[in-house]
Motif scaffolding. Structure first.
Motif, PDB file in Angstrom:
ATOM      1  N   ILE A   1     104.680  74.989  58.579  1.00 52.93           N
ATOM      2  CA  ILE A   1     105.492  75.977  59.308  1.00 52.93           C
ATOM      3  C   ILE A   1     106.962  75.736  59.017  1.00 52.93           C
ATOM      4  CG2 ILE A   1     106.178  76.852  61.572  1.00 52.93           C
ATOM      5  CD1 ILE A   1     103.358  76.135  62.576  1.00 52.93           C
ATOM      6  N   SER A   2     107.363  74.488  58.997  1.00 54.23           N
ATOM      7  CA  SER A   2     108.750  74.159  58.704  1.00 54.23           C
ATOM      8  C   SER A   2     109.131  74.608  57.293  1.00 54.23           C
ATOM      9  CB  SER A   2     108.963  72.654  58.870  1.00 54.23           C
ATOM     10  OG  SER A   2     110.309  72.324  58.676  1.00 54.23           O
ATOM     11  N   VAL A   3     108.248  74.375  56.343  1.00 54.74           N
ATOM     12  CA  VAL A   3     108.493  74.786  54.952  1.00 54.74           C
ATOM     13  C   VAL A   3     108.539  76.312  54.860  1.00 54.74           C
ATOM     14  CG1 VAL A   3     107.525  74.768  52.617  1.00 54.74           C
ATOM     15  CG2 VAL A   3     107.508  72.675  53.995  1.00 54.74           C
ATOM     16  N   LEU A   4     107.594  76.974  55.525  1.00 55.39           N
ATOM     17  CA  LEU A   4     107.567  78.444  55.532  1.00 55.39           C
ATOM     18  C   LEU A   4     108.842  79.005  56.149  1.00 55.39           C
ATOM     19  CD1 LEU A   4     105.971  81.102  55.086  1.00 55.39           C
ATOM     20  CD2 LEU A   4     105.022  80.766  57.377  1.00 55.39           C
TER      21      LEU A   4
ATOM     22  N   TYR B   1     107.872  99.237  58.348  1.00 62.20           N
ATOM     23  CA  TYR B   1     107.427  98.843  59.682  1.00 62.20           C
ATOM     24  C   TYR B   1     106.691  97.508  59.692  1.00 62.20           C
ATOM     25  CZ  TYR B   1     108.548 103.508  61.509  1.00 62.20           C
ATOM     26  OH  TYR B   1     109.182 104.656  61.901  1.00 62.20           O
ATOM     27  N   ALA B   2     106.254  97.017  58.546  1.00 63.33           N
ATOM     28  CA  ALA B   2     105.583  95.717  58.487  1.00 63.33           C
ATOM     29  C   ALA B   2     106.558  94.571  58.736  1.00 63.33           C
ATOM     30  CB  ALA B   2     104.920  95.542  57.124  1.00 63.33           C
ATOM     31  N   ILE B   3     107.836  94.822  58.556  1.00 63.80           N
ATOM     32  CA  ILE B   3     108.839  93.762  58.712  1.00 63.80           C
ATOM     33  C   ILE B   3     108.856  93.203  60.135  1.00 63.80           C
ATOM     34  CG2 ILE B   3     111.319  93.268  58.660  1.00 63.80           C
ATOM     35  CD1 ILE B   3     111.521  95.350  56.372  1.00 63.80           C
ATOM     36  N   LEU B   4     108.787  94.055  61.134  1.00 66.85           N
ATOM     37  CA  LEU B   4     108.894  93.587  62.521  1.00 66.85           C
ATOM     38  C   LEU B   4     107.709  92.714  62.943  1.00 66.85           C
ATOM     39  CD1 LEU B   4     110.437  93.432  65.142  1.00 66.85           C
ATOM     40  CD2 LEU B   4     109.512  95.650  65.776  1.00 66.85           C
ATOM     41  N   PRO B   5     106.448  93.138  62.770  1.00 66.63           N
ATOM     42  CA  PRO B   5     105.365  92.234  63.184  1.00 66.63           C
ATOM     43  C   PRO B   5     105.330  90.940  62.365  1.00 66.63           C
ATOM     44  CG  PRO B   5     104.462  94.254  62.234  1.00 66.63           C
ATOM     45  CD  PRO B   5     105.933  94.436  62.357  1.00 66.63           C
ATOM     46  N   LEU B   6     105.669  91.018  61.084  1.00 70.65           N
ATOM     47  CA  LEU B   6     105.718  89.804  60.274  1.00 70.65           C
ATOM     48  C   LEU B   6     106.813  88.861  60.775  1.00 70.65           C
ATOM     49  CD1 LEU B   6     104.711  88.170  57.882  1.00 70.65           C
ATOM     50  CD2 LEU B   6     106.272  89.485  56.432  1.00 70.65           C
ATOM     51  N   GLY B   7     107.970  89.412  61.082  1.00 73.44           N
ATOM     52  CA  GLY B   7     109.064  88.603  61.623  1.00 73.44           C
ATOM     53  C   GLY B   7     108.692  87.965  62.955  1.00 73.44           C
ATOM     54  N   MET B   8     107.994  88.713  63.811  1.00 73.27           N
ATOM     55  CA  MET B   8     107.569  88.161  65.102  1.00 73.27           C
ATOM     56  C   MET B   8     106.549  87.043  64.904  1.00 73.27           C
ATOM     57  SD  MET B   8     109.316  89.611  67.465  1.00 73.27           S
ATOM     58  CE  MET B   8     110.662  89.636  66.287  1.00 73.27           C
ATOM     59  N   LEU B   9     105.656  87.198  63.931  1.00 74.22           N
ATOM     60  CA  LEU B   9     104.689  86.141  63.633  1.00 74.22           C
ATOM     61  C   LEU B   9     105.406  84.869  63.180  1.00 74.22           C
ATOM     62  CD1 LEU B   9     101.809  85.061  63.161  1.00 74.22           C
ATOM     63  CD2 LEU B   9     101.951  86.071  60.862  1.00 74.22           C
ATOM     64  N   LEU B  10     106.353  85.018  62.274  1.00 76.15           N
ATOM     65  CA  LEU B  10     107.100  83.856  61.778  1.00 76.15           C
ATOM     66  C   LEU B  10     107.891  83.180  62.896  1.00 76.15           C
ATOM     67  CD1 LEU B  10     108.331  85.480  58.458  1.00 76.15           C
ATOM     68  CD2 LEU B  10     106.651  83.625  58.664  1.00 76.15           C
TER      69      LEU B  10
ATOM     70  N   ALA C   1     107.173  83.269  66.137  1.00 76.44           N
ATOM     71  CA  ALA C   1     106.210  82.621  67.028  1.00 76.44           C
ATOM     72  C   ALA C   1     105.728  81.298  66.439  1.00 76.44           C
ATOM     73  CB  ALA C   1     105.026  83.551  67.301  1.00 76.44           C
ATOM     74  N   LEU C   2     105.473  81.280  65.135  1.00 74.74           N
ATOM     75  CA  LEU C   2     105.042  80.037  64.496  1.00 74.74           C
ATOM     76  C   LEU C   2     106.096  78.943  64.625  1.00 74.74           C
ATOM     77  CD1 LEU C   2     103.318  81.351  61.239  1.00 74.74           C
ATOM     78  CD2 LEU C   2     102.218  80.184  63.171  1.00 74.74           C
ATOM     79  N   GLU C   3     107.352  79.308  64.430  1.00 73.89           N
ATOM     80  CA  GLU C   3     108.422  78.313  64.557  1.00 73.89           C
ATOM     81  C   GLU C   3     108.519  77.806  65.994  1.00 73.89           C
ATOM     82  OE1 GLU C   3     111.363  75.595  63.962  1.00 73.89           O
ATOM     83  OE2 GLU C   3     110.058  76.526  62.479  1.00 73.89           O
ATOM     84  N   TYR C   4     108.356  78.710  66.962  1.00 72.31           N
ATOM     85  CA  TYR C   4     108.358  78.259  68.358  1.00 72.31           C
ATOM     86  C   TYR C   4     107.188  77.312  68.615  1.00 72.31           C
ATOM     87  CZ  TYR C   4     112.075  80.855  70.750  1.00 72.31           C
ATOM     88  OH  TYR C   4     113.279  81.289  71.207  1.00 72.31           O
ATOM     89  N   VAL C   5     106.014  77.637  68.093  1.00 78.84           N
ATOM     90  CA  VAL C   5     104.841  76.773  68.289  1.00 78.84           C
ATOM     91  C   VAL C   5     105.110  75.398  67.691  1.00 78.84           C
ATOM     92  CG1 VAL C   5     102.436  76.413  67.565  1.00 78.84           C
ATOM     93  CG2 VAL C   5     103.149  78.618  68.506  1.00 78.84           C
TER      94      VAL C   5
END
Length: 191
Positions: A22-25, A149-158, A160-164
């Motif tokens: 996740i850190s690398v991503l 429109y794919a940018i927003l859900p992808l950004g939210m996923l990324l 969320a992963l960083e928060y996790v």
């Protein structure tokens, strides 16, 4: 100014962690955002030169630059979170002792993930509708909105992963009884 710690960071911020990817991503999204910003700047510059010097306005450059800046904001948000490049008001949190400060940060992160999940679900629905129905922008350039429109859900996923990753790191520090270690990691932007 945040000091750089000399001590080693907690496991989630090191290569020993299963969440290291996740850190690398997250770092990769920062570089992608930087490239998108350069390309957006180039597109605007191209449009200005074409319009001013050659009297030939372009159809695509303003819209392309707008979409690229959306990418910069949403895809780059996880990178901004990791490196604390966002605005934060933590006046009262900083007054707490390290353990309570860390608990407050974990609580905030968990609540943030909940909000991000709501935004991601809504954005995914919007993206799916646009992609499945083949919607295009109503401009003369008319790019497919499914891509935009794919940018927003992808950004939210990324994000969320960083928060996790940060939540796991903080909980690990709490479990080990080292809330100060999490503070050092936080101040060193996860390195």
């Amino acid at each position: 100014m945040n000091p750089r710690p000399e001590e080693s960071p907690s496991p989630a911020a090191t290569k020993r962690s299963p969440l290291r990817w996740i850190s690398v991503l997250t770092d990769g999204t920062g570089y992608l955002s930087a490239i998108a910003l350069i390309v957006a700047t180039g597109a605007v510059l191209h449009g200005v030169i074409m319009r001013y010097f050659f009297k030939a306005p372009t159809l695509w450059q303003t819209e392309a630059a707008t979409y690229l800046l959306i990418l910069v904001a949403f895809i780059g948000s996880a990178y901004g979170l990791k490196h604390r490049a966002h605005v934060g008001v933590d006046l009262f949190v900083e007054l707490l002792e390290p353990r309570k400060r860390l608990i407050a940060r974990v609580t905030t992160a968990v609540l943030s993930v909940a909000v991000i999940a709501i935004v991601a679900v809504t954005a995914t629905s919007m993206w799916w509708h646009a992609a499945a129905n083949g919607h295009h922008a109503t401009t003369s350039w008319g790019p497919p909105l499914g891509v935009v429109y794919a940018i927003l859900p992808l950004g939210m996923l990324l994000l969320a992963l960083e928060y996790v990753r940060q939540i796991v790191d903080a909980i690990d520090c709490l479990r080990r009884g080292e809330p100060e270690a999490a503070e050092l990691v936080r101040r060193s932007a996860g390195h």
